[in-house]
Motif scaffolding. Structure first.
Motif, PDB file in Angstrom:
ATOM      1  N   SER A 190      48.963 -31.758  82.313  1.00  0.00           N
ATOM      2  CA  SER A 190      49.362 -32.955  81.565  1.00  0.00           C
ATOM      3  C   SER A 190      49.166 -32.764  80.065  1.00  0.00           C
ATOM      4  N   TRP A 191      48.044 -32.126  79.669  1.00  0.00           N
ATOM      5  CA  TRP A 191      47.823 -31.850  78.250  1.00  0.00           C
ATOM      6  C   TRP A 191      48.944 -30.964  77.700  1.00  0.00           C
ATOM      7  N   GLY A 192      49.292 -29.927  78.457  1.00  0.00           N
ATOM      8  CA  GLY A 192      50.336 -29.015  78.005  1.00  0.00           C
ATOM      9  C   GLY A 192      51.670 -29.710  77.813  1.00  0.00           C
ATOM     10  N   LEU A 193      52.078 -30.530  78.806  1.00  0.00           N
ATOM     11  CA  LEU A 193      53.351 -31.244  78.705  1.00  0.00           C
ATOM     12  C   LEU A 193      53.309 -32.299  77.603  1.00  0.00           C
ATOM     13  N   HIS A 194      52.154 -32.915  77.431  1.00  0.00           N
ATOM     14  CA  HIS A 194      52.045 -33.934  76.385  1.00  0.00           C
ATOM     15  C   HIS A 194      52.352 -33.341  75.010  1.00  0.00           C
ATOM     16  N   PHE A 195      51.730 -32.200  74.710  1.00  0.00           N
ATOM     17  CA  PHE A 195      51.926 -31.599  73.384  1.00  0.00           C
ATOM     18  C   PHE A 195      53.355 -31.111  73.173  1.00  0.00           C
ATOM     19  N   VAL A 196      54.060 -30.834  74.272  1.00  0.00           N
ATOM     20  CA  VAL A 196      55.454 -30.381  74.164  1.00  0.00           C
ATOM     21  C   VAL A 196      56.419 -31.566  74.062  1.00  0.00           C
ATOM     22  N   LEU A 197      56.147 -32.644  74.809  1.00  0.00           N
ATOM     23  CA  LEU A 197      57.139 -33.710  74.972  1.00  0.00           C
ATOM     24  C   LEU A 197      56.816 -35.013  74.238  1.00  0.00           C
ATOM     25  N   GLU A 198      55.549 -35.229  73.884  1.00  0.00           N
ATOM     26  CA  GLU A 198      55.169 -36.533  73.361  1.00  0.00           C
ATOM     27  C   GLU A 198      54.506 -36.434  71.985  1.00  0.00           C
ATOM     28  N   GLU A 199      54.535 -37.553  71.278  1.00  0.00           N
ATOM     29  CA  GLU A 199      53.770 -37.691  70.045  1.00  0.00           C
ATOM     30  C   GLU A 199      52.383 -38.220  70.413  1.00  0.00           C
ATOM     31  N   THR A 200      51.358 -37.681  69.808  1.00  0.00           N
ATOM     32  CA  THR A 200      49.992 -38.093  70.124  1.00  0.00           C
ATOM     33  C   THR A 200      49.674 -39.439  69.478  1.00  0.00           C
ATOM     34  N   VAL A 201      49.493 -40.449  70.347  1.00  0.00           N
ATOM     35  CA  VAL A 201      49.101 -41.785  69.899  1.00  0.00           C
ATOM     36  C   VAL A 201      47.922 -42.204  70.779  1.00  0.00           C
ATOM     37  N   TRP A 202      46.734 -42.298  70.189  1.00  0.00           N
ATOM     38  CA  TRP A 202      45.531 -42.580  70.961  1.00  0.00           C
ATOM     39  C   TRP A 202      45.453 -44.055  71.355  1.00  0.00           C
ATOM     40  N   PRO A 203      44.687 -44.381  72.397  1.00  0.00           N
ATOM     41  CA  PRO A 203      44.475 -45.800  72.751  1.00  0.00           C
ATOM     42  C   PRO A 203      43.925 -46.566  71.561  1.00  0.00           C
ATOM     43  N   ALA A 204      44.305 -47.823  71.456  1.00  0.00           N
ATOM     44  CA  ALA A 204      43.954 -48.618  70.271  1.00  0.00           C
ATOM     45  C   ALA A 204      42.635 -49.357  70.460  1.00  0.00           C
ATOM     46  N   GLY A 205      41.706 -49.133  69.554  1.00  0.00           N
ATOM     47  CA  GLY A 205      40.482 -49.917  69.503  1.00  0.00           C
ATOM     48  C   GLY A 205      39.553 -49.739  70.693  1.00  0.00           C
ATOM     49  N   THR A 206      38.534 -50.574  70.713  1.00  0.00           N
ATOM     50  CA  THR A 206      37.534 -50.520  71.790  1.00  0.00           C
ATOM     51  C   THR A 206      38.159 -50.819  73.145  1.00  0.00           C
ATOM     52  N   LEU A 207      39.024 -51.850  73.197  1.00  0.00           N
ATOM     53  CA  LEU A 207      39.667 -52.213  74.453  1.00  0.00           C
ATOM     54  C   LEU A 207      40.464 -51.044  75.015  1.00  0.00           C
ATOM     55  N   GLY A 208      41.202 -50.352  74.153  1.00  0.00           N
ATOM     56  CA  GLY A 208      42.026 -49.239  74.605  1.00  0.00           C
ATOM     57  C   GLY A 208      41.203 -48.113  75.200  1.00  0.00           C
ATOM     58  N   TRP A 209      40.105 -47.760  74.526  1.00  0.00           N
ATOM     59  CA  TRP A 209      39.277 -46.657  75.005  1.00  0.00           C
ATOM     60  C   TRP A 209      38.463 -47.037  76.242  1.00  0.00           C
ATOM     61  N   VAL A 210      37.990 -48.280  76.296  1.00  0.00           N
ATOM     62  CA  VAL A 210      37.263 -48.738  77.495  1.00  0.00           C
ATOM     63  C   VAL A 210      38.203 -48.761  78.694  1.00  0.00           C
ATOM     64  N   SER A 211      39.437 -49.233  78.486  1.00  0.00           N
ATOM     65  CA  SER A 211      40.421 -49.259  79.567  1.00  0.00           C
ATOM     66  C   SER A 211      40.729 -47.844  80.059  1.00  0.00           C
ATOM     67  N   THR A 212      40.865 -46.913  79.127  1.00  0.00           N
ATOM     68  CA  THR A 212      41.144 -45.521  79.484  1.00  0.00           C
ATOM     69  C   THR A 212      39.982 -44.919  80.260  1.00  0.00           C
ATOM     70  N   LEU A 213      38.761 -45.191  79.814  1.00  0.00           N
ATOM     71  CA  LEU A 213      37.575 -44.684  80.507  1.00  0.00           C
ATOM     72  C   LEU A 213      37.502 -45.237  81.924  1.00  0.00           C
ATOM     73  N   LEU A 214      37.750 -46.544  82.065  1.00  0.00           N
ATOM     74  CA  LEU A 214      37.708 -47.164  83.394  1.00  0.00           C
ATOM     75  C   LEU A 214      38.816 -46.627  84.296  1.00  0.00           C
ATOM     76  N   LEU A 215      39.985 -46.337  83.701  1.00  0.00           N
ATOM     77  CA  LEU A 215      41.064 -45.726  84.477  1.00  0.00           C
ATOM     78  C   LEU A 215      40.624 -44.375  85.038  1.00  0.00           C
ATOM     79  N   GLY A 216      40.014 -43.560  84.189  1.00  0.00           N
ATOM     80  CA  GLY A 216      39.577 -42.236  84.616  1.00  0.00           C
ATOM     81  C   GLY A 216      38.448 -42.271  85.620  1.00  0.00           C
ATOM     82  N   LEU A 217      37.600 -43.292  85.533  1.00  0.00           N
ATOM     83  CA  LEU A 217      36.493 -43.414  86.468  1.00  0.00           C
ATOM     84  C   LEU A 217      36.942 -43.999  87.810  1.00  0.00           C
ATOM     85  N   GLY A 218      37.932 -44.909  87.779  1.00  0.00           N
ATOM     86  CA  GLY A 218      38.325 -45.620  88.994  1.00  0.00           C
ATOM     87  C   GLY A 218      39.667 -45.238  89.573  1.00  0.00           C
ATOM     88  N   PRO A 219      40.764 -45.906  89.130  1.00  0.00           N
ATOM     89  CA  PRO A 219      42.086 -45.676  89.739  1.00  0.00           C
ATOM     90  C   PRO A 219      42.597 -44.249  89.620  1.00  0.00           C
TER      91      PRO A 219
END
Length: 292
Positions: A190-219
């Motif tokens: 996924s990292w490899g394809l991301h750098f080839v196909l997408e522009e890097t835009v990080w999750p926004a703010g605390t909510l974005g990063w907490v949501s991303t962390l919870l996604l990786g821990l759970g679903p």
């Protein structure tokens, strides 16, 4: 571990996947492949830490390479096809086709050694799909020929996950800890394809990063480990049918969060999915009696 307990553990994945939509919304504006890479990195790291803490890290050296290839293709293939399908076709219709995977799990499970596919399983899975269709396609504009490539990818998506889930039973000797390697390999791809196909835009703010962390821990983390236990040792037909609870619970969570509105269609979907699960559970109970 008993079959009933393994099935209950597998159902935890369905509950976790119900949080997928809410947490994905919270993780905006990260693009799909970047989000995939972040979440699978978290989920894979979580698995490696758990494996090391339990003293089973050495098990991973004895897992055949073909099993790692199989698992990586299952996890990465499903998500790559899903994201691509939603880019080439309307989300409602593509999502509906992709959500054929629980029904396909029920149908394909009949080919597994020792499994008995009964009419109740088919009826239950059919009702579950009707309930999911009520939620996912509500208000949709119908299927259009111009989106056939996207529909085709969505169908491949459903076949990939159902095939992965059913065939996992045939590699039941591989420890659940091997899923950590599947996740990390998926993260690398996924990292490899991301750098080839997408522009890097990080999750926004605390909510974005907490949501991303919870996604990786759970679903996109724990869910794959408990699902592995469920499909290998539990009642795979019951798991397939009960998986239709995911879009229902997901929509209910979005309603409670104020992101979606309640509707009579949601109530109808709840009745169809609940009824289908009960019919499938009764069929599973009936199938188990002759073996006791």
């Amino acid at each position: 571990m008993t079959k009933t307990r393994a099935t209950a553990i597998g159902f935890i994945a369905v509950l976790l996947w119900a949080l997928l939509a809410l947490l994905t919304v919270g993780s905006e504006p990260a693009p799909p492949l970047l989000l995939n890479a972040l979440c699978f990195t978290i989920g894979g790291t979580l698995g490696i830490i758990w494996t090391a803490a339990s003293g089973k890290l050495g098990q991973l050296r004895h897992v055949p390479v073909r099993v790692y290839i199989f698992g990586t293709l299952g996890l990465f293939g499903y998500h790559a096809l899903y994201f691509s399908a939603l880019r080439l076709a309307p989300a409602a219709e593509a999502g509906l086709i992709a959500y054929l995977w629980p029904l396909l799990i029920v149908l394909l499970s009949g080919l597994l050694p020792g499994e008995q596919l009964k009419a109740g399983h088919l009826i239950g899975a059919g009702l579950g799909f009707a309930g999911a269709a009520t939620i996912i396609s509500g208000g949709g504009g119908g299927f259009e020929a111009q989106y056939l490539p996207g529909y085709g990818l969505a169908l491949l998506c459903a076949l990939t996950w159902s095939g992965y889930s059913v065939l996992s039973r045939l590699v039941g000797g591989a420890p659940t800890s091997s899923v950590a390697v599947f996740c990390l390999a998926t993260a690398v791809a996924s990292w490899g394809l991301h750098f080839v196909l997408e522009e890097t835009v990080w999750p926004a703010g605390t909510l974005g990063w907490v949501s991303t962390l919870l996604l990786g821990l759970g679903p996109v983390g724990l869910a794959f480990y408990v699902w592995d236990i469920g499909v290998k040792q539990g009642d795979i037909q019951m798991l397939g049918t009960s998986s239709y609870a995911a879009p229902l619970l997901s929509t209910l969570i979005l309603v409670l969060a104020g992101i979606a509105a309640a509707s009579w269609g949601l109530a109808l979907a709840a009745a169809l999915i609940t009824g289908g699960a009960l019919i499938a559970a009764r069929a599973s109970t009936g199938a188990a009696k002759p073996r006791n």
